[in-house]
Design a protein around this motif. Structure first.
Motif, PDB file in Angstrom:
ATOM      1  N   ASN A   4      23.586  36.525  49.997  1.00  0.00           N
ATOM      2  CA  ASN A   4      24.141  37.372  49.118  1.00  0.00           C
ATOM      3  C   ASN A   4      25.838  37.241  48.983  1.00  0.00           C
ATOM      4  O   ASN A   4      26.469  36.628  49.935  1.00  0.00           O
ATOM      5  CB  ASN A   4      24.158  38.993  49.731  1.00  0.00           C
ATOM      6  N   LYS A   5      26.425  37.342  47.828  1.00  0.00           N
ATOM      7  CA  LYS A   5      27.780  37.095  47.659  1.00  0.00           C
ATOM      8  C   LYS A   5      28.349  37.913  46.487  1.00  0.00           C
ATOM      9  O   LYS A   5      27.618  38.292  45.582  1.00  0.00           O
ATOM     10  CB  LYS A   5      28.065  35.624  47.114  1.00  0.00           C
ATOM     11  N   ASP A   6      29.427  38.464  46.403  1.00  0.00           N
ATOM     12  CA  ASP A   6      30.274  39.070  45.579  1.00  0.00           C
ATOM     13  C   ASP A   6      31.253  37.956  45.172  1.00  0.00           C
ATOM     14  O   ASP A   6      31.903  37.574  45.597  1.00  0.00           O
ATOM     15  CB  ASP A   6      31.294  40.237  46.147  1.00  0.00           C
ATOM     16  N   ILE A   7      31.071  37.870  43.548  1.00  0.00           N
ATOM     17  CA  ILE A   7      31.756  36.785  42.905  1.00  0.00           C
ATOM     18  C   ILE A   7      32.397  37.362  41.750  1.00  0.00           C
ATOM     19  O   ILE A   7      31.977  37.740  41.019  1.00  0.00           O
ATOM     20  CB  ILE A   7      30.756  35.655  42.512  1.00  0.00           C
ATOM     21  N   PRO A   8      33.796  37.024  41.624  1.00  0.00           N
ATOM     22  CA  PRO A   8      34.450  37.389  40.456  1.00  0.00           C
ATOM     23  C   PRO A   8      33.859  36.481  39.336  1.00  0.00           C
ATOM     24  O   PRO A   8      33.972  35.317  39.540  1.00  0.00           O
ATOM     25  CB  PRO A   8      36.077  37.038  40.722  1.00  0.00           C
ATOM     26  N   ILE A   9      33.547  37.011  38.335  1.00  0.00           N
ATOM     27  CA  ILE A   9      32.940  36.304  36.962  1.00  0.00           C
ATOM     28  C   ILE A   9      33.912  36.882  35.861  1.00  0.00           C
ATOM     29  O   ILE A   9      33.513  37.649  35.191  1.00  0.00           O
ATOM     30  CB  ILE A   9      31.422  36.808  36.871  1.00  0.00           C
ATOM     31  N   GLY A  10      34.886  36.327  35.483  1.00  0.00           N
ATOM     32  CA  GLY A  10      36.047  36.211  34.391  1.00  0.00           C
ATOM     33  C   GLY A  10      35.924  37.800  33.856  1.00  0.00           C
ATOM     34  O   GLY A  10      36.313  38.499  34.925  1.00  0.00           O
ATOM     35  N   LYS A  11      35.765  38.187  32.766  1.00  0.00           N
ATOM     36  CA  LYS A  11      35.993  39.460  32.389  1.00  0.00           C
ATOM     37  C   LYS A  11      34.900  40.560  32.723  1.00  0.00           C
ATOM     38  O   LYS A  11      35.068  41.628  32.746  1.00  0.00           O
ATOM     39  CB  LYS A  11      35.889  39.425  30.851  1.00  0.00           C
ATOM     40  N   LEU A  12      33.907  39.964  33.544  1.00  0.00           N
ATOM     41  CA  LEU A  12      32.855  40.695  34.000  1.00  0.00           C
ATOM     42  C   LEU A  12      33.113  41.470  35.244  1.00  0.00           C
ATOM     43  O   LEU A  12      32.731  42.298  35.471  1.00  0.00           O
ATOM     44  CB  LEU A  12      31.456  39.921  34.322  1.00  0.00           C
ATOM     45  N   GLY A  13      34.095  40.895  35.786  1.00  0.00           N
ATOM     46  CA  GLY A  13      34.872  41.196  37.159  1.00  0.00           C
ATOM     47  C   GLY A  13      33.935  40.848  38.302  1.00  0.00           C
ATOM     48  O   GLY A  13      33.369  39.924  38.205  1.00  0.00           O
ATOM     49  N   CYS A  14      34.073  41.582  39.434  1.00  0.00           N
ATOM     50  CA  CYS A  14      33.367  41.198  40.532  1.00  0.00           C
ATOM     51  C   CYS A  14      31.854  41.620  40.634  1.00  0.00           C
ATOM     52  O   CYS A  14      31.594  42.610  40.273  1.00  0.00           O
ATOM     53  CB  CYS A  14      33.984  41.942  41.849  1.00  0.00           C
ATOM     54  N   VAL A  15      31.124  40.620  40.743  1.00  0.00           N
ATOM     55  CA  VAL A  15      29.326  40.936  40.540  1.00  0.00           C
ATOM     56  C   VAL A  15      28.962  40.612  41.832  1.00  0.00           C
ATOM     57  O   VAL A  15      29.083  39.637  42.343  1.00  0.00           O
ATOM     58  CB  VAL A  15      28.945  40.065  39.212  1.00  0.00           C
ATOM     59  N   SER A  16      27.948  41.529  42.269  1.00  0.00           N
ATOM     60  CA  SER A  16      27.232  41.229  43.487  1.00  0.00           C
ATOM     61  C   SER A  16      25.807  40.457  43.177  1.00  0.00           C
ATOM     62  O   SER A  16      25.083  41.026  42.115  1.00  0.00           O
ATOM     63  CB  SER A  16      26.957  42.653  44.059  1.00  0.00           C
ATOM     64  N   PHE A  17      25.700  39.496  43.668  1.00  0.00           N
ATOM     65  CA  PHE A  17      24.528  38.502  43.587  1.00  0.00           C
ATOM     66  C   PHE A  17      23.838  38.639  44.700  1.00  0.00           C
ATOM     67  O   PHE A  17      24.273  38.262  45.772  1.00  0.00           O
ATOM     68  CB  PHE A  17      25.006  37.113  43.341  1.00  0.00           C
ATOM     69  N   PRO A  18      22.470  39.168  44.707  1.00  0.00           N
ATOM     70  CA  PRO A  18      21.676  39.062  45.739  1.00  0.00           C
ATOM     71  C   PRO A  18      21.373  37.494  46.088  1.00  0.00           C
ATOM     72  O   PRO A  18      21.209  36.721  45.118  1.00  0.00           O
ATOM     73  CB  PRO A  18      20.633  39.825  45.577  1.00  0.00           C
ATOM     74  N   LYS A  19      20.911  37.359  47.553  1.00  0.00           N
ATOM     75  CA  LYS A  19      20.466  35.987  47.672  1.00  0.00           C
ATOM     76  C   LYS A  19      19.146  35.744  46.799  1.00  0.00           C
ATOM     77  O   LYS A  19      18.204  36.816  46.925  1.00  0.00           O
ATOM     78  CB  LYS A  19      19.977  35.758  49.144  1.00  0.00           C
TER      79      LYS A  19
END
Length: 141
Positions: free
Chosen positions: A14-29
């Protein structure tokens, strides 16, 4: 050769990743399927995606700096089919809203599931349906 493609990606945790203009997005494994197009040719576009570290240009670049590509599925063709593929995957998989779809009306171009084989099977079916649609339009023309 040109057309649409799907990157199969593994995010190992699981990671929280900053994605440009989308902002910080939580990605599950999970395993992810990113749908894109390369209407000027696969070679240059896929070489960009396969670089180890890159200055982010597209949403997918941010994710690929944290995850790894495990496979690439090509759907060659003269017509842009990425939105059709994305709509097919939206029927069966969860997605990250707005990811990779800022230039179209799709909800997303990034889908995910814990089961890589399920993703791959559904993608292959969607690609085959594009091939049959292209064949039918060539016969009708």
């Amino acid at each position: 050769m040109k057309g649409s493609y799907i990157l199969l990606i593994e995010l190992a945790s699981n990671k929280d990743i900053p994605i440009g203009k989308l902002g910080c997005v939580s990605f599950p494994k999970a395993f992810y399927a990113y749908v894109g197009s390369a209407m000027n040719g696969f070679k240059v576009r896929l070489a960009h995606h396969l670089k180890q570290r890159k200055e982010p240009h597209w949403h997918i670049d941010y994710l690929l700096n944290e995850a790894k590509i495990v496979d690439i599925i090509l759907c060659p063709g003269e017509q842009r089919a990425e939105c059709f593929l994305a709509q097919q995957l939206a029927r069966d998989f969860q997605f990250i809203p707005g990811f990779g779809s800022s230039d179209c009306h799709c909800s997303s171009h990034l889908y995910f599931d814990a089961n890589l084989d399920k993703l791959r099977t559904r993608i292959e079916a969607a690609c085959k349906s594009i091939e049959s649609l292209q064949w039918e339009s060539e016969v009708i023309s």
